[in-house]
Design a protein around this motif. Structure first.
Motif, PDB file in Angstrom:
ATOM      1  N   PRO A   1       0.825  -1.216   0.000  1.00 55.48           N
ATOM      2  CA  PRO A   1       0.000   0.000   0.000  1.00 55.48           C
ATOM      3  C   PRO A   1       0.859   1.265   0.000  1.00 55.48           C
ATOM      4  N   ALA A   2       0.236   2.373  -0.305  1.00 55.46           N
ATOM      5  CA  ALA A   2       0.943   3.658  -0.321  1.00 55.46           C
ATOM      6  C   ALA A   2       0.149   4.679   0.488  1.00 55.46           C
ATOM      7  N   TRP A   3       0.847   5.412   1.348  1.00 56.95           N
ATOM      8  CA  TRP A   3       0.228   6.530   2.064  1.00 56.95           C
ATOM      9  C   TRP A   3       0.344   7.764   1.186  1.00 56.95           C
ATOM     10  N   ILE A   4      -0.764   8.416   0.925  1.00 54.43           N
ATOM     11  CA  ILE A   4      -0.745   9.609   0.073  1.00 54.43           C
ATOM     12  C   ILE A   4      -1.317  10.795   0.842  1.00 54.43           C
ATOM     13  N   CYS A   5      -0.512  11.840   0.982  1.00 55.72           N
ATOM     14  CA  CYS A   5      -1.041  13.133   1.426  1.00 55.72           C
ATOM     15  C   CYS A   5      -1.498  13.843   0.155  1.00 55.72           C
ATOM     16  N   GLN A   6      -2.799  13.933  -0.026  1.00 56.51           N
ATOM     17  CA  GLN A   6      -3.351  14.390  -1.299  1.00 56.51           C
ATOM     18  C   GLN A   6      -3.093  15.883  -1.482  1.00 56.51           C
ATOM     19  N   ARG A   7      -2.213  16.175  -2.425  1.00 61.57           N
ATOM     20  CA  ARG A   7      -1.765  17.548  -2.631  1.00 61.57           C
ATOM     21  C   ARG A   7      -2.183  18.039  -4.011  1.00 61.57           C
ATOM     22  N   PHE A   8      -2.746  19.230  -4.030  1.00 65.86           N
ATOM     23  CA  PHE A   8      -3.186  19.844  -5.286  1.00 65.86           C
ATOM     24  C   PHE A   8      -2.882  21.332  -5.220  1.00 65.86           C
ATOM     25  N   ARG A   9      -2.239  21.832  -6.259  1.00 68.39           N
ATOM     26  CA  ARG A   9      -1.846  23.241  -6.327  1.00 68.39           C
ATOM     27  C   ARG A   9      -1.080  23.672  -5.078  1.00 68.39           C
ATOM     28  N   ASN A  10      -0.140  22.824  -4.703  1.00 68.80           N
ATOM     29  CA  ASN A  10       0.823  23.150  -3.645  1.00 68.80           C
ATOM     30  C   ASN A  10       0.229  23.191  -2.243  1.00 68.80           C
ATOM     31  N   SER A  11      -0.948  22.596  -2.056  1.00 68.89           N
ATOM     32  CA  SER A  11      -1.541  22.513  -0.714  1.00 68.89           C
ATOM     33  C   SER A  11      -2.048  21.098  -0.467  1.00 68.89           C
ATOM     34  N   TYR A  12      -1.967  20.674   0.801  1.00 65.33           N
ATOM     35  CA  TYR A  12      -2.492  19.360   1.180  1.00 65.33           C
ATOM     36  C   TYR A  12      -3.963  19.486   1.568  1.00 65.33           C
ATOM     37  N   HIS A  13      -4.770  18.487   1.187  1.00 67.87           N
ATOM     38  CA  HIS A  13      -6.213  18.590   1.385  1.00 67.87           C
ATOM     39  C   HIS A  13      -6.818  17.435   2.190  1.00 67.87           C
ATOM     40  N   TYR A  14      -6.304  16.223   2.040  1.00 66.01           N
ATOM     41  CA  TYR A  14      -6.789  15.072   2.812  1.00 66.01           C
ATOM     42  C   TYR A  14      -5.779  13.945   2.636  1.00 66.01           C
ATOM     43  N   ALA A  15      -6.036  12.810   3.268  1.00 65.73           N
ATOM     44  CA  ALA A  15      -5.072  11.703   3.227  1.00 65.73           C
ATOM     45  C   ALA A  15      -5.747  10.431   2.724  1.00 65.73           C
TER      46      ALA A  15
ATOM     47  N   GLY B   1     -14.542  25.323  -1.717  1.00 63.94           N
ATOM     48  CA  GLY B   1     -13.608  25.985  -2.621  1.00 63.94           C
ATOM     49  C   GLY B   1     -13.134  25.058  -3.727  1.00 63.94           C
ATOM     50  N   ASN B   2     -12.817  25.650  -4.862  1.00 64.61           N
ATOM     51  CA  ASN B   2     -12.448  24.849  -6.027  1.00 64.61           C
ATOM     52  C   ASN B   2     -11.253  23.938  -5.774  1.00 64.61           C
ATOM     53  N   ASN B   3     -10.204  24.455  -5.154  1.00 70.53           N
ATOM     54  CA  ASN B   3      -8.999  23.638  -4.989  1.00 70.53           C
ATOM     55  C   ASN B   3      -9.264  22.387  -4.165  1.00 70.53           C
ATOM     56  N   LYS B   4      -9.974  22.544  -3.051  1.00 74.45           N
ATOM     57  CA  LYS B   4     -10.252  21.379  -2.200  1.00 74.45           C
ATOM     58  C   LYS B   4     -11.199  20.407  -2.896  1.00 74.45           C
ATOM     59  N   LYS B   5     -12.191  20.936  -3.583  1.00 76.96           N
ATOM     60  CA  LYS B   5     -13.126  20.064  -4.294  1.00 76.96           C
ATOM     61  C   LYS B   5     -12.424  19.334  -5.442  1.00 76.96           C
ATOM     62  N   TRP B   6     -11.606  20.069  -6.187  1.00 83.62           N
ATOM     63  CA  TRP B   6     -10.930  19.454  -7.330  1.00 83.62           C
ATOM     64  C   TRP B   6      -9.925  18.396  -6.877  1.00 83.62           C
ATOM     65  N   ALA B   7      -9.372  18.576  -5.685  1.00 84.22           N
ATOM     66  CA  ALA B   7      -8.398  17.601  -5.174  1.00 84.22           C
ATOM     67  C   ALA B   7      -9.023  16.227  -4.937  1.00 84.22           C
ATOM     68  N   THR B   8     -10.349  16.165  -4.867  1.00 85.81           N
ATOM     69  CA  THR B   8     -10.998  14.858  -4.682  1.00 85.81           C
ATOM     70  C   THR B   8     -11.111  14.093  -6.002  1.00 85.81           C
TER      71      THR B   8
END
Length: 232
Positions: free
Chosen positions: A1-15, A106-113
């Motif tokens: 498995p891989a642990w991913i800190c979900q990052r989009f546009r230089n910010s972390y949003h969820y894991a 916000g767009n960034n957090k929503k798009w990160a999903t």
């Protein structure tokens, strides 16, 4: 498995904990913060799963091919790609979010999903029906009075696959939430659903969900939220 800190546009949003072999997430964990914003029109993949030295931000397959000269097929060795999720309608399946865009602001957090590492093949009837009702209506009701709500949404792997046995179709999808007021966890709840057209979401206590997960994983001790939230 891989642990991913979900990052989009230089910010972390969820894991996310990602199962490389089954090419689906085991769970995603996030703070419940619903609000306005748009859904992404694009789907992303994770360069860091191709090579740990690559950028940590999620990107589209086209960008990765351009930047790293890596084809989608090569990307697909480490994770699901868009091609895997084609032709699902005949199977009554669609792309189902674990961390849903509607629980973010916000767009960034929503798009990160919209990374495929946060997606499973979900029964269309369930995704549009009872699971959607839980995400939009039940969560809103249950979080009333909570200052912060922590959420974990996960799956139980199934016996079926799509895309030439590349991507697993989960047998169940589950969700657990912990409501915090000030610094104290006040209440918790959970649900589980068979990933099929029965379209039923069963409400559980946190302790009951942990017991179900323990049974599935052969009696291994499983505690959600680090044992900090009410089990009953």
């Amino acid at each position: 498995p891989a642990w991913i800190c979900q990052r989009f546009r230089n910010s972390y949003h969820y894991a996310t904990l990602y199962d490389r072999d089954r090419r689906i997430p085991v769970y995603s964990a996030y703070k419940y913060q619903p609000g306005p914003g748009d859904r992404s029109k694009s789907w992303f993949v994770e360069p860091q799963l191709i090579d740990p030295e690559y950028v940590k931000d999620m990107y589209g397959e086209d960008y990765i091919e351009m930047k790293y000269k890596i084809t989608p097929e090569k990307t697909g060795q480490s994770q699901a790609i868009n091609k895997d999720y084609k032709h699902l309608q005949s199977l009554n399946l669609e792309r189902g979010h674990l961390s849903p865009s509607c629980h973010h602001t916000g767009n960034n957090k929503k798009w990160a999903t919209f990374t495929l590492t946060n997606i499973v093949p979900q029964d269309s009837t369930l995704n549009k029906g009872a699971w959607n009702d839980y995400e939009t209506t039940t969560m809103k009701e249950k979080t009333n009075g909570c200052e912060t709500t922590y959420v974990i949404v996960g799956i139980l792997p199934g016996n079926n696959y799509i895309s030439g046995k590349r991507v697993n179709v989960p047998s169940h999808i589950w969700s657990a939430a912990c409501c915090v007021v000030g610094t104290k966890p006040k209440k918790a709840w959970a649900v589980i659903a068979e990933n099929n057209k029965k379209n039923k979401v069963q409400e559980l206590s946190l302790g009951q969900l942990e017991a179900r997960l323990r049974d599935f994983y052969g009696g291994r001790m499983i505690t959600l939220f680090n044992n900090a939230c009410p089990r009953q």
